[in-house]
Enzyme design. Structure first.
Site, PDB file in Angstrom:
ATOM      1  N   ASP A  62       1.816   5.224   0.072  1.00 51.98           N
ATOM      2  CA  ASP A  62       1.334   6.356   0.856  1.00 51.98           C
ATOM      3  C   ASP A  62       1.577   7.636   0.069  1.00 51.98           C
ATOM      4  O   ASP A  62       2.599   8.294   0.206  1.00 51.98           O
ATOM      5  CB  ASP A  62       2.081   6.404   2.198  1.00 51.98           C
ATOM      6  CG  ASP A  62       1.484   7.408   3.161  1.00 51.98           C
ATOM      7  OD1 ASP A  62       0.399   7.946   2.849  1.00 51.98           O
ATOM      8  OD2 ASP A  62       2.093   7.661   4.209  1.00 51.98           O
ATOM      9  N   GLU A  93       2.850   1.089   5.458  1.00 48.08           N
ATOM     10  CA  GLU A  93       1.509   1.459   5.915  1.00 48.08           C
ATOM     11  C   GLU A  93       0.560   0.279   5.908  1.00 48.08           C
ATOM     12  O   GLU A  93      -0.362   0.202   6.712  1.00 48.08           O
ATOM     13  CB  GLU A  93       0.951   2.580   5.033  1.00 48.08           C
ATOM     14  CG  GLU A  93      -0.366   3.136   5.546  1.00 48.08           C
ATOM     15  CD  GLU A  93      -0.966   4.166   4.608  1.00 48.08           C
ATOM     16  OE1 GLU A  93      -2.129   4.544   4.820  1.00 48.08           O
ATOM     17  OE2 GLU A  93      -0.274   4.581   3.668  1.00 48.08           O
ATOM     18  N   LYS A 138       0.857  -1.186   0.000  1.00 48.32           N
ATOM     19  CA  LYS A 138       0.000   0.000   0.000  1.00 48.32           C
ATOM     20  C   LYS A 138       0.894   1.237   0.000  1.00 48.32           C
ATOM     21  O   LYS A 138       1.598   1.505   0.962  1.00 48.32           O
ATOM     22  CB  LYS A 138      -0.923   0.033   1.221  1.00 48.32           C
ATOM     23  CG  LYS A 138      -1.899   1.202   1.177  1.00 48.32           C
ATOM     24  CD  LYS A 138      -2.762   1.279   2.415  1.00 48.32           C
ATOM     25  CE  LYS A 138      -3.801   2.398   2.260  1.00 48.32           C
ATOM     26  NZ  LYS A 138      -3.186   3.708   1.946  1.00 48.32           N
TER      27      LYS A 138
END
Length: 320
Positions: free
Chosen positions: A36, A175, A34
């Site tokens: 950011d 994250e 993921k």
């Protein structure tokens, strides 16, 4: 600061990524890191390249290195879906560094440090690929961007046990992870075919005001709100996550949108209220029983008009 909406092809409103508690299981799911950053689409057209946000705003001028690199791709026309990020010295995406590179907060980070990680391909040389399953779109995307070290790169995909991949991602300070169903087509909006699992809770809240700091020209606490029905509800203040220099810059920004009409029902001596045009990215541990954020930490700001990720107390989650 608040730019006019650009006209762009209707097809890409952005598939939403649904927040879930645990990674899905099964061979039909593939996983990615993921990132950011800012979700963007890169539109490659004959004679020009455009970079469009999820809300339909033209941010081409903000990403010159990505535009320049897009012109080198071996395609006539294409739309790439991905995330613009800045990497720290350990290779992790850092939203604060990205905002500094874009000039929103003071820093020595340059715009040329921004990298676009492509994770989907919606159009290619005149063909609409959205009806194809994820695995087929991925197969067409990889030869276009795989192995590149420039401003446009491939977001690597792995087929692994989701819980183990999440554990490793969290151990490396990332994250979280994204899970994608490899047999599903691309459809805009919420659907569940793309899911995100985060290591810490992190959401977007509307900035409705601030409390001045004892430090001259700085902010002491941001006053934050979530949506509930058609209204905004105060969910607490955030007073950490910035340097003094960043705090001064943030106060200067908020002072340009001050208002005498608070967007929430709140009486707080000394508070300065602002129009609800900006959202704060906030990392936090949990919620209190009276629906206030516990131990929030500021991570960055976005324009509300371009972001569909404000936390909803009705749903108890957001999509992004």
């Amino acid at each position: 600061m608040f730019r006019a909406r650009a006209s762009w092809p209707d097809p890409h409103r952005g598939r939403s990524i649904v927040l879930v508690d645990k990674p899905p299981k099964g061979s039909d799911w593939a996983f990615e890191v993921k990132w950011d950053g800012y979700r963007l689409s890169v539109h490659i057209e004959p004679g020009r390249v455009r970079i469009i946000t999820r809300g339909g705003y033209d941010w081409t001028s903000k990403f010159p290195a990505i535009v320049d690199d897009a012109r080198r791709l071996a395609v006539q026309t294409a739309i790439l879906d991905g995330e613009a990020v800045v990497l720290d010295d350990k290779g992790r995406s850092d939203f604060g560094m990205l905002q500094r590179a874009l000039g929103r907060l003071p820093s020595a980070v340059e715009a040329g440090a921004i990298v676009f990680y492509a994770f989907d391909l919606l159009y290619l040389d005149g063909d609409d690929l959205r009806r194809l399953p994820q695995r087929e779109r991925r197969r067409l995307l990889e030869p276009i961007v795989a192995g590149r070290e420039g401003a446009i790169r491939l977001s690597e995909e792995v087929q692994a046990d989701g819980e183990e991949f999440l554990r490793v991602a969290c151990a490396h300070g990332l994250e979280g992870i994204i899970a994608k169903h490899v047999e599903k087509p691309y459809r805009s909006g919420r659907g569940g075919a793309w899911q995100k699992i985060t290591c810490n809770r992190r959401d977007s809240f509307v900035i409705v005001g601030y409390e001045p700091s004892t430090v001259p020209r700085a902010i002491g606490r941001l006053l934050l709100a979530a949506t509930k029905g058609d209204s905004l509800v105060y969910v607490g203040g955030c007073g950490t996550g910035w340097s003094n220099q960043e705090s001064v810059k943030l106060r200067e920004l908020l002072d340009t949108i001050k208002t005498d009409k608070p967007a929430v029902t709140l009486r707080r001596r000394g508070a300065v209220f602002v129009r609800p045009l900006l959202v704060a990215e906030v990392e936090y541990r949990a919620w209190t029983e009276d629906e206030k954020l516990r131990h929030p930490s500021f991570k960055g700001i976005r324009e509300r008009s371009d972001d569909a990720t404000v936390y909803s107390l009705d749903r108890g989650q957001r999509s992004g």
